[in-house]
Design a protein around this motif. Structure first.
Motif, short mmCIF file in Angstrom:
data_model
loop_
_atom_site.label_atom_id
_atom_site.label_comp_id
_atom_site.label_asym_id
_atom_site.label_seq_id
_atom_site.Cartn_x
_atom_site.Cartn_y
_atom_site.Cartn_z
N ASP A 1 0.87 -1.17 0.00
CA ASP A 1 0.00 0.00 0.00
C ASP A 1 0.91 1.23 0.00
O ASP A 1 1.47 1.60 1.03
N VAL B 1 0.16 4.34 -0.54
CA VAL B 1 -0.43 5.53 0.09
C VAL B 1 -0.07 5.58 1.57
O VAL B 1 0.36 6.62 2.09
N HIS B 2 -0.22 4.45 2.25
CA HIS B 2 0.06 4.39 3.69
C HIS B 2 1.47 3.87 4.00
O HIS B 2 1.85 3.77 5.15
N LYS B 3 2.21 3.53 2.94
CA LYS B 3 3.60 3.06 3.06
C LYS B 3 3.72 1.85 3.99
O LYS B 3 4.51 1.82 4.93
N ILE B 4 2.88 0.86 3.70
CA ILE B 4 2.89 -0.37 4.48
C ILE B 4 2.81 -1.57 3.53
O ILE B 4 2.42 -1.42 2.36
N LYS C 1 0.68 -5.00 3.18
CA LYS C 1 -0.57 -5.59 3.67
C LYS C 1 -0.39 -7.10 3.72
O LYS C 1 -0.06 -7.73 2.71
N ASP D 1 -1.10 -4.83 9.13
CA ASP D 1 -0.16 -3.91 8.51
C ASP D 1 1.24 -4.35 8.89
O ASP D 1 1.48 -4.79 10.02
N HIS E 1 5.42 -3.05 8.83
CA HIS E 1 6.38 -1.97 8.63
C HIS E 1 7.78 -2.56 8.49
O HIS E 1 8.22 -3.33 9.35
#
Length: 203
Positions: free
Chosen positions: A108, A110-113, A115, A127, A129
């Motif tokens: 993702d 947009v959220h820099k993760i 999934k 999520d 990281h």
């Protein structure tokens, strides 16, 4: 460019060269490896009903042990939407049975993760990281999580979440990948821990 190169950006080049090779993952060219988990620890015995459900979906399992043969296959594939997905297939070969721990990962931006859908079919979502240590190891930590019930996903309060920490490296002396995974809940305690090593193989 795979989802791991995408999410890490310039940090990807700071990974140990062998980890860069491992996580480049060209489409439809699986990374396959075998090794041993020197130690595997599950959670408390009263969690058996949970593990019973989890094993049916190739997620967590109740067995613990030492020096358990292990295999892993990572495959990057293109979904009908054009999105890249990485399939994780892990097998732990206990003396009386083989247990599995499967997952599917996408990115993702947009959220820099990353999934992560855990299980087959998925039972949990998390999520993830990603970060790189000074020594070139890869560290993965979990974030927000959801319970997956078919097409319904329910957010989990923090006290019900499993906090995941994964650290993967490469030992140049012995020419092996090293792995340590810990899944811990703030109320229940340990849900799963395994640590060991593996080497890339041809299938």
């Amino acid at each position: 460019m795979t989802i791991y190169q995408t999410i890490l950006g310039e940090e990807f080049t700071k990974l140990h060269p062998k980890l860069q090779e491992r996580y480049t993952l060209p489409v439809n060219q699986p990374f396959y490896a075998k090794g041993v988990m020197h130690k595997i620890e599950s959670g408390a015995k009263w969690l058996r009903p949970f593990y019973t459900v989890a094993t049916k979906t190739k997620f967590l399992f109740p067995e613990s042990g030492e020096n358990i043969p292990f295999s892993i296959c990572n495959t990057c594939r293109t979904l009908p939407s054009g999105e890249l997905e990485v399939l994780w297939e892990r097998a732990f070969h206990f003396p009386k049975r083989t247990r599995y721990f499967h997952a599917r990962m996408t990115v993702d931006l947009v959220h820099k993760i990353v999934k992560d859908y855990l299980g087959e079919p998925a039972l949990f979502y998390s999520d993830l990281h990603f970060a790189v240590t000074r020594e070139g190891r890869l560290v993965i930590r979990s974030g927000f999580q959801r319970l997956v019930l078919s097409k319904i996903e329910c957010g989990l309060p923090k006290f019900l979440q499993g906090h995941v920490v994964v650290e993967e490296g490469f030992d140049d002396t012995r020419n092996v990948f090293t792995i340590h995974v810990s899944i811990h809940n703030p109320l229940i305690g340990r849900l799963m821990m395994y640590a060991g090593e593996f080497t890339q193989q041809s299938r």
